[in-house]
Design a protein around this motif. Structure first.
Motif, PDB file in Angstrom:
ATOM      1  N   ALA A  83      10.238   7.782   0.637  1.00 12.35           N
ATOM      2  CA  ALA A  83      11.270   8.234  -0.284  1.00 12.35           C
ATOM      3  C   ALA A  83      10.712   9.222  -1.313  1.00 12.35           C
ATOM      4  N   ASN A  84       9.423   9.103  -1.646  1.00 12.46           N
ATOM      5  CA  ASN A  84       8.823   9.941  -2.681  1.00 12.46           C
ATOM      6  C   ASN A  84       7.581  10.663  -2.175  1.00 12.46           C
ATOM      7  N   LYS A  85       7.663  11.298  -1.031  1.00 13.93           N
ATOM      8  CA  LYS A  85       6.495  11.961  -0.453  1.00 13.93           C
ATOM      9  C   LYS A  85       5.951  13.040  -1.383  1.00 13.93           C
ATOM     10  N   LEU A  86       6.827  13.846  -1.950  1.00 13.85           N
ATOM     11  CA  LEU A  86       6.386  14.940  -2.808  1.00 13.85           C
ATOM     12  C   LEU A  86       5.653  14.409  -4.034  1.00 13.85           C
ATOM     13  N   LYS A  87       6.138  13.315  -4.607  1.00 14.04           N
ATOM     14  CA  LYS A  87       5.487  12.717  -5.773  1.00 14.04           C
ATOM     15  C   LYS A  87       4.067  12.270  -5.433  1.00 14.04           C
ATOM     16  N   TYR A  88       3.890  11.631  -4.314  1.00 10.49           N
ATOM     17  CA  TYR A  88       2.567  11.155  -3.917  1.00 10.49           C
ATOM     18  C   TYR A  88       1.637  12.313  -3.568  1.00 10.49           C
ATOM     19  N   ILE A  89       2.163  13.298  -2.878  1.00 19.80           N
ATOM     20  CA  ILE A  89       1.335  14.451  -2.510  1.00 19.80           C
ATOM     21  C   ILE A  89       0.883  15.193  -3.764  1.00 19.80           C
ATOM     22  N   LEU A  90       1.781  15.394  -4.727  1.00 22.28           N
ATOM     23  CA  LEU A  90       1.417  16.068  -5.971  1.00 22.28           C
ATOM     24  C   LEU A  90       0.404  15.245  -6.778  1.00 22.28           C
ATOM     25  N   ILE A 122       0.820  -1.200   0.000  1.00 25.81           N
ATOM     26  CA  ILE A 122       0.000   0.000   0.000  1.00 25.81           C
ATOM     27  C   ILE A 122       0.859   1.258   0.000  1.00 25.81           C
ATOM     28  N   LEU A 123       1.780   1.340   0.892  1.00 30.43           N
ATOM     29  CA  LEU A 123       2.574   2.556   1.011  1.00 30.43           C
ATOM     30  C   LEU A 123       3.789   2.552   0.078  1.00 30.43           C
ATOM     31  N   GLY A 124       4.309   1.363  -0.207  1.00 32.72           N
ATOM     32  CA  GLY A 124       5.481   1.287  -1.069  1.00 32.72           C
ATOM     33  C   GLY A 124       6.630   2.070  -0.463  1.00 32.72           C
ATOM     34  N   ASP A 125       7.227   2.878  -1.294  1.00 30.00           N
ATOM     35  CA  ASP A 125       8.326   3.699  -0.784  1.00 30.00           C
ATOM     36  C   ASP A 125       7.835   5.138  -0.615  1.00 30.00           C
ATOM     37  N   PHE A 126       6.763   5.271   0.133  1.00 25.01           N
ATOM     38  CA  PHE A 126       6.144   6.578   0.346  1.00 25.01           C
ATOM     39  C   PHE A 126       7.120   7.560   0.974  1.00 25.01           C
TER      40      PHE A 126
END
Length: 96
Positions: A23-30, A17-21
């Motif tokens: 490491a890539n918080k900005l990508k997911y938030i965007l 579900i979270l994966g590498d959240f």
């Protein structure tokens, strides 16, 4: 043994579900912001479109006037004499 299976399943589910959240918080938030913004804009445009259509219907009714009586022949035409008789009636203001 049962607790370790549950923990392993929980860790696997968290990874899927979270994966590498982290490491890539900005990508997911965007991504989430873009999806939410797209849905919001779609709903706003649809609402504006419906409102404009309803307003146009009301305005066209005010400009042309709403008929009290509408005579139509459907697929067939009817005799012009009928129009003349209806127009001659003193209760009729206008025929179009």
């Amino acid at each position: 043994m049962k607790g370790t299976r549950f923990n392993a399943f929980k860790n696997l589910l968290r990874f899927v579900i979270l994966g590498d959240f982290s490491a890539n918080k900005l990508k997911y938030i965007l991504t989430i912001t873009g999806i939410a913004l797209g849905i919001g804009i779609f709903v706003a445009v649809e609402t504006a479109h419906d409102t404009i259509k309803q307003s146009f219907r009301q305005t066209s009714g005010y400009v042309s006037g709403t008929p009290d009586l509408q005579v139509a022949a459907g697929q067939f035409s009817f005799d012009e004499e009928i129009l003349r008789r209806v127009e001659a009636n003193p209760m009729v203001a206008r025929i179009s």
